[in-house]
Design an enzyme around this catalytic site. Structure first.
Site, short mmCIF file in Angstrom:
data_model
loop_
_atom_site.label_atom_id
_atom_site.label_comp_id
_atom_site.label_asym_id
_atom_site.label_seq_id
_atom_site.Cartn_x
_atom_site.Cartn_y
_atom_site.Cartn_z
N CYS A 153 0.81 -1.23 0.00
CA CYS A 153 0.00 0.00 0.00
C CYS A 153 0.84 1.28 0.00
O CYS A 153 0.55 2.23 -0.73
CB CYS A 153 -0.95 0.01 1.19
SG CYS A 153 -0.20 -0.60 2.72
N HIS A 268 -2.96 6.13 4.54
CA HIS A 268 -1.55 6.33 4.87
C HIS A 268 -1.13 7.71 4.36
O HIS A 268 -1.58 8.16 3.29
CB HIS A 268 -0.67 5.30 4.17
CG HIS A 268 -0.83 3.89 4.68
ND1 HIS A 268 -1.57 3.56 5.79
CD2 HIS A 268 -0.29 2.73 4.23
CE1 HIS A 268 -1.49 2.25 5.99
NE2 HIS A 268 -0.73 1.72 5.05
O1 3JN Z 1 0.89 -2.27 7.83
C1 3JN Z 1 0.64 -1.70 6.77
O2 3JN Z 1 0.23 -0.54 6.73
C2 3JN Z 1 0.83 -2.43 5.51
C3 3JN Z 1 1.03 -3.88 5.73
C4 3JN Z 1 1.08 -4.74 4.75
C5 3JN Z 1 1.31 -6.15 4.98
C6 3JN Z 1 1.02 -6.71 6.22
C7 3JN Z 1 1.29 -8.05 6.46
C8 3JN Z 1 1.82 -8.85 5.50
C9 3JN Z 1 1.81 -6.96 3.96
C10 3JN Z 1 2.05 -6.38 2.60
O3 3JN Z 1 1.08 -6.12 1.87
O4 3JN Z 1 3.19 -6.18 2.24
C11 3JN Z 1 2.09 -8.30 4.23
C12 3JN Z 1 2.72 -9.16 3.21
O5 3JN Z 1 2.04 -9.63 2.31
O6 3JN Z 1 3.92 -9.39 3.33
#
Ligand code: 3JN
Length: 358
Positions: A153, A268
């Site tokens: 994101c 964000h």
């Molecule tokens: O914490 C956020 O604002 C974004 C988090 C994204 C996220 C959380 C857990 C696992 C991801 C991601 O999209 O990169 C993942 C992941 O798939 O590694």
């Protein structure tokens, strides 16, 4: 031709390669993996809002959610348990159920004939898998072999803004600091924030509340998103570096990130410091950004106007404001970028990829 015009031309060229009549009439069997999560709910909403041509919608989740009813386009649909047999007849599968599920089930969906758009990090840096933001690198989807990755994101909302600046003045270096909402870490992180706020309002102790984030988030900020790596950056920070270079198809852009969780529910925010090869005045940068797809400029400090997370929530663009020169270097700009992390940062970008596919 302006950047916006040339990007629009690229999208049009895509459309022309398809059979127009097909586009008008064909409907698709679409599966949502992780349908009961925050991004899953947003997939359902965005598909309906954008009138994606859905013939069948199949809502998939873990066994715990089996039988739950969810509405799509005003009709109830029962959530089914995700199994290896879930993808029969599915043409497009939108995944947002974590990296482990994507690693295991995306190849199963592809084998069953579906194209997968995956919102996890499981496939993003695989050289065989395109990592796509439609406003930035739509052509990359042509190389897909069944799986297309949706970026992180924080990366998505940043590259939508960086791309037109890079095209105009070549970006040499970006320093980004993020202010990420709790919904980025899922429903339980949002619950933690609300429980802490409610407890504080009642004068209760906050340390008894179940934590899914690394620390108390109410009345606090946490410089820790995802796990720490041996280089002392977090995985979230390194995702921003590596994914940006892959999407922009330019490893020469230097990027460094500090990712911070803030007590916001949705959207964000990011402070970007950008150094370019060619000089761009703030006025020129503003002009370029005003014409860029997926970007909306809100920048009138005399009237106190700049992008805010509460205003961006539920909206599509990457909002940009506070556009000003970095007076400490020759060719530098400072920008403030805000976007809904569940929409452009996840579901909307994935649905836009699916739109390019059809
Ligand atoms: O914490 C956020 O604002 C974004 C988090 C994204 C996220 C959380 C857990 C696992 C991801 C991601 O999209 O990169 C993942 C992941 O798939 O590694």
């Amino acid at each position: 031709m302006s950047t916006k015009q040339s990007q629009r031309m690229r999208l049009l060229r895509f459309a022309r390669n398809d059979n127009r009549k097909d586009i008008m009439t064909k409907k698709y069997n679409v599966a949502i993996v992780g349908a009961t999560g925050m991004v899953g709910s947003e997939f359902i909403k965005v598909l309906a809002e954008r009138k994606f041509p859905v013939r069948e919608i199949r809502l998939l989740a873990s066994g715990r959610s089996k039988g739950k009813m969810l509405k799509f386009c005003g009709k109830d649909h029962e959530v089914q348990e995700l199994t290896k047999d879930s993808f029969k007849g599915i043409e497009i599968a939108l995944f947002s159920a974590g990296g482990g599920i994507s690693k295991e089930f995306a190849p199963v969906a592809v084998k069953a004939g579906a194209v997968v758009v995956d919102n996890s990090s499981a496939w993003r840096m695989d050289p065989e898998v395109p990592l796509v933001v439609p406003e930035v690198n739509p052509d990359a989807i042509k190389r897909h072999k069944g799986i297309i990755a949706n970026p992180n994101c924080s990366t998505i909302q940043m590259v939508v803004v960086l791309k037109p600046i890079h095209d105009a003045a070549r970006i040499k270096r970006v320093v980004v600091s993020t202010y990420q909402s709790t919904s980025g870490w899922g429903k339980e992180a949002v619950d933690q924030l609300w429980q802490e706020v409610k407890a504080a309002a009642k004068g209760e102790k906050l340390n008894k509340i179940k934590k899914v984030l690394p620390a108390q988030i109410a009345f606090n900020v946490i410089p820790h998103i995802d796990v720490f790596l041996p280089n002392k950056y977090t995985r979230e920070e390194m995702k921003m570096v590596n994914e940006t270079q892959k999407i922009m198809e330019d490893d020469s852009i230097k990027i460094t990130a500090t990712c911070v969780r803030v007590p916001v529910v949705i959207s964000h925010a990011e402070a970007l410091n950008i150094e370019t090869e060619k000089k761009l005045t703030p006025e020129q940068a503003t002009e370029i950004l005003r014409k860029s797809p997926g970007v909306e400029v809100i920048d009138d400090v005399s009237k106190g106007k700049y992008p805010l997370p509460i205003d961006a929530a539920g909206k599509d663009p990457s909002y940009v404001g506070r556009i000003r020169a970095d007076e400490s270097v020759e060719n530098g700009l400072n920008l403030w970028v805000v976007s809904d992390n569940l929409r452009k940062g996840a579901a909307l970008n994935a649905v836009q990829i699916a739109e390019l596919l059809i």
